[in-house]
Design a protein around this motif. Structure first.
Motif, PDB file in Angstrom:
ATOM      1  N   ALA A 396      -1.020  24.751 -37.027  1.00 47.22           N
ATOM      2  CA  ALA A 396      -1.913  24.309 -35.955  1.00 47.22           C
ATOM      3  C   ALA A 396      -1.657  25.100 -34.678  1.00 47.22           C
ATOM      4  O   ALA A 396      -2.593  25.480 -33.964  1.00 47.22           O
ATOM      5  CB  ALA A 396      -1.733  22.815 -35.705  1.00 47.22           C
ATOM      6  N   LEU A 397      -0.398  25.359 -34.372  1.00 46.45           N
ATOM      7  CA  LEU A 397      -0.054  26.116 -33.172  1.00 46.45           C
ATOM      8  C   LEU A 397      -0.575  27.548 -33.247  1.00 46.45           C
ATOM      9  O   LEU A 397      -0.940  28.147 -32.235  1.00 46.45           O
ATOM     10  CB  LEU A 397       1.461  26.116 -32.968  1.00 46.45           C
ATOM     11  CG  LEU A 397       2.096  24.764 -32.623  1.00 46.45           C
ATOM     12  CD1 LEU A 397       3.610  24.883 -32.548  1.00 46.45           C
ATOM     13  CD2 LEU A 397       1.528  24.231 -31.311  1.00 46.45           C
ATOM     14  N   MET A 398      -0.614  28.110 -34.451  1.00 46.97           N
ATOM     15  CA  MET A 398      -1.187  29.459 -34.639  1.00 46.97           C
ATOM     16  C   MET A 398      -2.700  29.437 -34.506  1.00 46.97           C
ATOM     17  O   MET A 398      -3.301  30.337 -33.914  1.00 46.97           O
ATOM     18  CB  MET A 398      -0.830  30.005 -36.030  1.00 46.97           C
ATOM     19  CG  MET A 398       0.560  30.565 -36.175  1.00 46.97           C
ATOM     20  SD  MET A 398       0.804  31.241 -37.834  1.00 46.97           S
ATOM     21  CE  MET A 398      -0.220  32.695 -37.780  1.00 46.97           C
ATOM     22  N   ALA A 399      -3.316  28.407 -35.057  1.00 47.12           N
ATOM     23  CA  ALA A 399      -4.781  28.370 -35.128  1.00 47.12           C
ATOM     24  C   ALA A 399      -5.442  28.218 -33.762  1.00 47.12           C
ATOM     25  O   ALA A 399      -6.493  28.818 -33.513  1.00 47.12           O
ATOM     26  CB  ALA A 399      -5.218  27.236 -36.058  1.00 47.12           C
ATOM     27  N   LEU A 400      -4.864  27.434 -32.879  1.00 44.38           N
ATOM     28  CA  LEU A 400      -5.520  27.130 -31.606  1.00 44.38           C
ATOM     29  C   LEU A 400      -5.866  28.373 -30.787  1.00 44.38           C
ATOM     30  O   LEU A 400      -7.031  28.577 -30.422  1.00 44.38           O
ATOM     31  CB  LEU A 400      -4.665  26.155 -30.801  1.00 44.38           C
ATOM     32  CG  LEU A 400      -4.730  24.692 -31.269  1.00 44.38           C
ATOM     33  CD1 LEU A 400      -3.723  23.838 -30.517  1.00 44.38           C
ATOM     34  CD2 LEU A 400      -6.136  24.134 -31.083  1.00 44.38           C
ATOM     35  N   PRO A 401      -4.908  29.242 -30.441  1.00 46.13           N
ATOM     36  CA  PRO A 401      -5.273  30.440 -29.665  1.00 46.13           C
ATOM     37  C   PRO A 401      -6.152  31.399 -30.454  1.00 46.13           C
ATOM     38  O   PRO A 401      -7.008  32.085 -29.883  1.00 46.13           O
ATOM     39  CB  PRO A 401      -3.917  31.075 -29.317  1.00 46.13           C
ATOM     40  CG  PRO A 401      -2.958  30.519 -30.300  1.00 46.13           C
ATOM     41  CD  PRO A 401      -3.452  29.162 -30.646  1.00 46.13           C
ATOM     42  N   ASN A 402      -5.980  31.441 -31.775  1.00 44.52           N
ATOM     43  CA  ASN A 402      -6.798  32.341 -32.587  1.00 44.52           C
ATOM     44  C   ASN A 402      -8.257  31.913 -32.606  1.00 44.52           C
ATOM     45  O   ASN A 402      -9.165  32.747 -32.469  1.00 44.52           O
ATOM     46  CB  ASN A 402      -6.248  32.387 -34.015  1.00 44.52           C
ATOM     47  CG  ASN A 402      -7.026  33.332 -34.907  1.00 44.52           C
ATOM     48  OD1 ASN A 402      -7.180  34.513 -34.601  1.00 44.52           O
ATOM     49  ND2 ASN A 402      -7.538  32.825 -36.004  1.00 44.52           N
ATOM     50  N   LEU A 403      -8.518  30.618 -32.758  1.00 42.79           N
ATOM     51  CA  LEU A 403      -9.894  30.120 -32.760  1.00 42.79           C
ATOM     52  C   LEU A 403     -10.545  30.308 -31.391  1.00 42.79           C
ATOM     53  O   LEU A 403     -11.746  30.595 -31.299  1.00 42.79           O
ATOM     54  CB  LEU A 403      -9.922  28.645 -33.159  1.00 42.79           C
ATOM     55  CG  LEU A 403      -9.484  28.329 -34.589  1.00 42.79           C
ATOM     56  CD1 LEU A 403      -9.438  26.828 -34.814  1.00 42.79           C
ATOM     57  CD2 LEU A 403     -10.412  28.988 -35.602  1.00 42.79           C
ATOM     58  N   PHE A 404      -9.766  30.154 -30.338  1.00 40.56           N
ATOM     59  CA  PHE A 404     -10.257  30.409 -28.978  1.00 40.56           C
ATOM     60  C   PHE A 404     -10.767  31.841 -28.872  1.00 40.56           C
ATOM     61  O   PHE A 404     -11.853  32.104 -28.333  1.00 40.56           O
ATOM     62  CB  PHE A 404      -9.133  30.150 -27.972  1.00 40.56           C
ATOM     63  CG  PHE A 404      -9.387  30.717 -26.610  1.00 40.56           C
ATOM     64  CD1 PHE A 404     -10.262  30.093 -25.734  1.00 40.56           C
ATOM     65  CD2 PHE A 404      -8.741  31.885 -26.195  1.00 40.56           C
ATOM     66  CE1 PHE A 404     -10.499  30.619 -24.468  1.00 40.56           C
ATOM     67  CE2 PHE A 404      -8.965  32.417 -24.937  1.00 40.56           C
ATOM     68  CZ  PHE A 404      -9.852  31.778 -24.069  1.00 40.56           C
ATOM     69  N   ALA A 405      -9.997  32.790 -29.409  1.00 41.84           N
ATOM     70  CA  ALA A 405     -10.395  34.196 -29.359  1.00 41.84           C
ATOM     71  C   ALA A 405     -11.629  34.461 -30.216  1.00 41.84           C
ATOM     72  O   ALA A 405     -12.521  35.217 -29.807  1.00 41.84           O
ATOM     73  CB  ALA A 405      -9.235  35.084 -29.804  1.00 41.84           C
ATOM     74  N   LEU A 406     -11.690  33.869 -31.403  1.00 46.09           N
ATOM     75  CA  LEU A 406     -12.834  34.089 -32.290  1.00 46.09           C
ATOM     76  C   LEU A 406     -14.134  33.625 -31.643  1.00 46.09           C
ATOM     77  O   LEU A 406     -15.167  34.310 -31.726  1.00 46.09           O
ATOM     78  CB  LEU A 406     -12.627  33.352 -33.611  1.00 46.09           C
ATOM     79  CG  LEU A 406     -11.533  33.871 -34.546  1.00 46.09           C
ATOM     80  CD1 LEU A 406     -11.460  33.012 -35.801  1.00 46.09           C
ATOM     81  CD2 LEU A 406     -11.767  35.332 -34.917  1.00 46.09           C
ATOM     82  N   LEU A 407     -14.100  32.475 -31.007  1.00 43.84           N
ATOM     83  CA  LEU A 407     -15.303  31.952 -30.355  1.00 43.84           C
ATOM     84  C   LEU A 407     -15.668  32.786 -29.132  1.00 43.84           C
ATOM     85  O   LEU A 407     -16.845  33.092 -28.898  1.00 43.84           O
ATOM     86  CB  LEU A 407     -15.089  30.489 -29.957  1.00 43.84           C
ATOM     87  CG  LEU A 407     -14.942  29.505 -31.121  1.00 43.84           C
ATOM     88  CD1 LEU A 407     -14.545  28.125 -30.618  1.00 43.84           C
ATOM     89  CD2 LEU A 407     -16.237  29.425 -31.921  1.00 43.84           C
ATOM     90  N   LEU A 408     -14.664  33.182 -28.356  1.00 44.39           N
ATOM     91  CA  LEU A 408     -14.914  33.960 -27.143  1.00 44.39           C
ATOM     92  C   LEU A 408     -15.439  35.358 -27.472  1.00 44.39           C
ATOM     93  O   LEU A 408     -16.273  35.908 -26.744  1.00 44.39           O
ATOM     94  CB  LEU A 408     -13.629  34.060 -26.323  1.00 44.39           C
ATOM     95  CG  LEU A 408     -13.772  34.584 -24.888  1.00 44.39           C
ATOM     96  CD1 LEU A 408     -14.607  33.618 -24.053  1.00 44.39           C
ATOM     97  CD2 LEU A 408     -12.403  34.783 -24.256  1.00 44.39           C
ATOM     98  N   LEU A 409     -14.952  35.932 -28.580  1.00 44.86           N
ATOM     99  CA  LEU A 409     -15.331  37.293 -28.954  1.00 44.86           C
ATOM    100  C   LEU A 409     -16.380  37.323 -30.059  1.00 44.86           C
ATOM    101  O   LEU A 409     -16.562  38.358 -30.705  1.00 44.86           O
ATOM    102  CB  LEU A 409     -14.079  38.067 -29.408  1.00 44.86           C
ATOM    103  CG  LEU A 409     -12.981  38.218 -28.351  1.00 44.86           C
ATOM    104  CD1 LEU A 409     -11.746  38.857 -28.951  1.00 44.86           C
ATOM    105  CD2 LEU A 409     -13.482  39.052 -27.166  1.00 44.86           C
ATOM    106  N   SER A 410     -17.059  36.219 -30.290  1.00 41.42           N
ATOM    107  CA  SER A 410     -18.089  36.185 -31.328  1.00 41.42           C
ATOM    108  C   SER A 410     -19.207  37.189 -31.048  1.00 41.42           C
ATOM    109  O   SER A 410     -19.837  37.709 -31.971  1.00 41.42           O
ATOM    110  CB  SER A 410     -18.666  34.777 -31.459  1.00 41.42           C
ATOM    111  OG  SER A 410     -19.266  34.355 -30.231  1.00 41.42           O
ATOM    112  N   GLY A 411     -19.443  37.475 -29.771  1.00 44.83           N
ATOM    113  CA  GLY A 411     -20.441  38.489 -29.413  1.00 44.83           C
ATOM    114  C   GLY A 411     -20.046  39.861 -29.912  1.00 44.83           C
ATOM    115  O   GLY A 411     -20.896  40.629 -30.392  1.00 44.83           O
TER     116      GLY A 411
END
Length: 425
Positions: A396-411
């Motif tokens: 869970a600790l790994m996923a949180l910052p990674n998902l933040f980046a995926l959503l922010l960089l989806s463009g």
């Protein structure tokens, strides 16, 4: 966390216009690409190294846990997650390739910490991810593997857990201490053989109970859509047990959302980031649809009840393949427990390298590898409940910052994907 990861996958699916379905047929062709020089891996080596970390204990023990706790319907939700997981892993690898850089020794390095720093412009998020990845390398890809192998050998044959831990530590140490080239060389040969053996035995077990397959499929479908239990707040009222455990074990088996596999893919040679990232689609298909799907059908077709984890899997394969199944599961679990730590030692080492500003000294590198091997031995002798709880927390600790980046960089993901689609009309 399962809701957040699944939601990210659905969002990226629509964002990329269902790319994982439109280009699935092109994924296998990429395996023929070659590495360009001694400092890069071939796409095939990157794929097998990543599969070493994902196709493993989760494909057997994880699936057995999901079915025993979540019911037969968990199998369908596991497969449903795979379609979302495919595009998540594609996006992770694409961003890792796009924002990777060169280390001081000329090797290509990348992963979530780099696209968090250079793409999302979040150096704090990058440090948090790297710290989580270092600690998680001792969890999902280390103690979980050795604990499952030692537990099943002790249960079936009375082998002391310390002995299993010692042998795993010895064999893994011989490969890990050789670095990424030794790991990639071993996995490129061993992983296709191990995975093929697992799938073939699963297929034979399914064929042995083929007459019950329609009935089992009906039970899976009906159980998957049973009403969720009330209570537990909003999410408790929306999510049923099959959905919860199916998606959770799909995440564990594929590692989609954790960003871990993108670390090794970033070290591979590729002319086009999108073309290489399509391996992530193939990776999730193999680890969840093929491996977990086969395992789920074998377990449900066996009719075995009131068992959990490795004991459930062992009894199921023995029921399908009498005289062979009870030996197959311990052997295949030990092979998986040998291969998964190889990948995760590399993931953790690269995260540690990032925290040291890409200046990881040979002494620090050796200390990390020795500590990793010590924890591998410790995991074989400790309680399973501690092992799995710790691994879920670190994931869970790994996923949180990674998902933040995926959503922010989806463009960025869609921009690169659109360019590829226009180029290959």
């Amino acid at each position: 966390m399962p809701c957040l990861i699944l939601g990210t996958g659905i969002f990226l699916t629509f964002k990329t216009r269902f790319f994982q379905f439109r280009k699935f047929h092109s994924c296998i062709k990429i395996l023929t690409d070659k590495g360009a020089n001694k400092n890069t891996l071939s796409p095939f080596s990157a794929l097998t190294t990543a599969l070493a970390g994902s196709v493993g204990i989760g494909s057997i023990v994880g699936v057995a846990t999901a079915l025993s706790l979540g019911g037969p319907g968990a199998a369908l939700w596991m497969l449903f997650f795979a379609f979302a997981g495919m595009i998540i892993k594609y996006a992770e690898i694409l961003l890792a390739m796009k924002y990777r850089t060169k280390s001081l020794d000329g090797q290509m390095i990348g992963g979530p910490m780099y696209y968090l720093k250079y793409g999302a412009h979040s150096p704090i998020g990058a440090v948090l991810y790297a710290l989580s990845a270092v600690f998680a390398s001792f969890g999902i890809g280390n103690i979980c593997q050795s604990n499952s192998a030692s537990t099943v050998l002790a249960y079936e044959f009375g082998v002391p857990q310390w002995l299993t831990g010692s042998l795993l530590t010895l064999f893994c140490g011989m490969i890990i201490l050789r670095g990424v080239k030794g790991i990639a060389k071993f996995t490129s040969i061993a992983i296709p053989i191990i995975d093929l053996l697992f799938l073939l035995c699963g297929l034979f077990a399914i064929l042995a109970n083929l007459d019950r397959l329609p009935q089992v499929c009906t039970v899976i479908w009906q159980d998957a859509f049973r009403p969720a239990a009330a209570g537990g707040g909003l999410f408790g009222a929306l999510i049923s047990q099959p959905m919860r455990y199916g998606i959770s074990r799909g995440i564990f088996s594929s590692e989609a959302g954790l960003g871990s596999a993108s670390i090794v893919h970033a070290a591979a040679q590729s002319k086009d980031p999108v073309r290489h990232a399509m391996l992530g689609i193939l990776e999730v298909f193999i680890s969840v649809v093929l491996a977990c799907g086969t395992s789920a059908l074998v377990l449900l077709l066996s009719g075995t009840q009131n068992l959990e984890g490795a004991a459930y899997a062992s009894a199921a394969y023995e029921a399908a393949l009498p005289g062979f199944g009870r030996y197959f599961i311990p052997v295949i679990l030990c092979l998986f427990a040998l291969s998964a730590p190889l990948s995760w030692s590399f993931y953790g080492e690269q995260a540690l390298r990032y925290l040291c500003h890409n200046k990881l000294s040979p002494r620090a590198q050796l200390c990390y590898r020795l500590l990793f091997l010590f924890v591998l031995f410790w995991g074989a002798t400790t309680k399973a409940s501690i092992v799995w709880s710790l691994s879920d927390l670190l994931n869970a600790l790994m996923a949180l910052p990674n998902l933040f980046a995926l959503l922010l960089l989806s463009g960025d993901v869609w921009k690169e994907t659109k360019r590829y689609l226009q180029k290959h009309k």
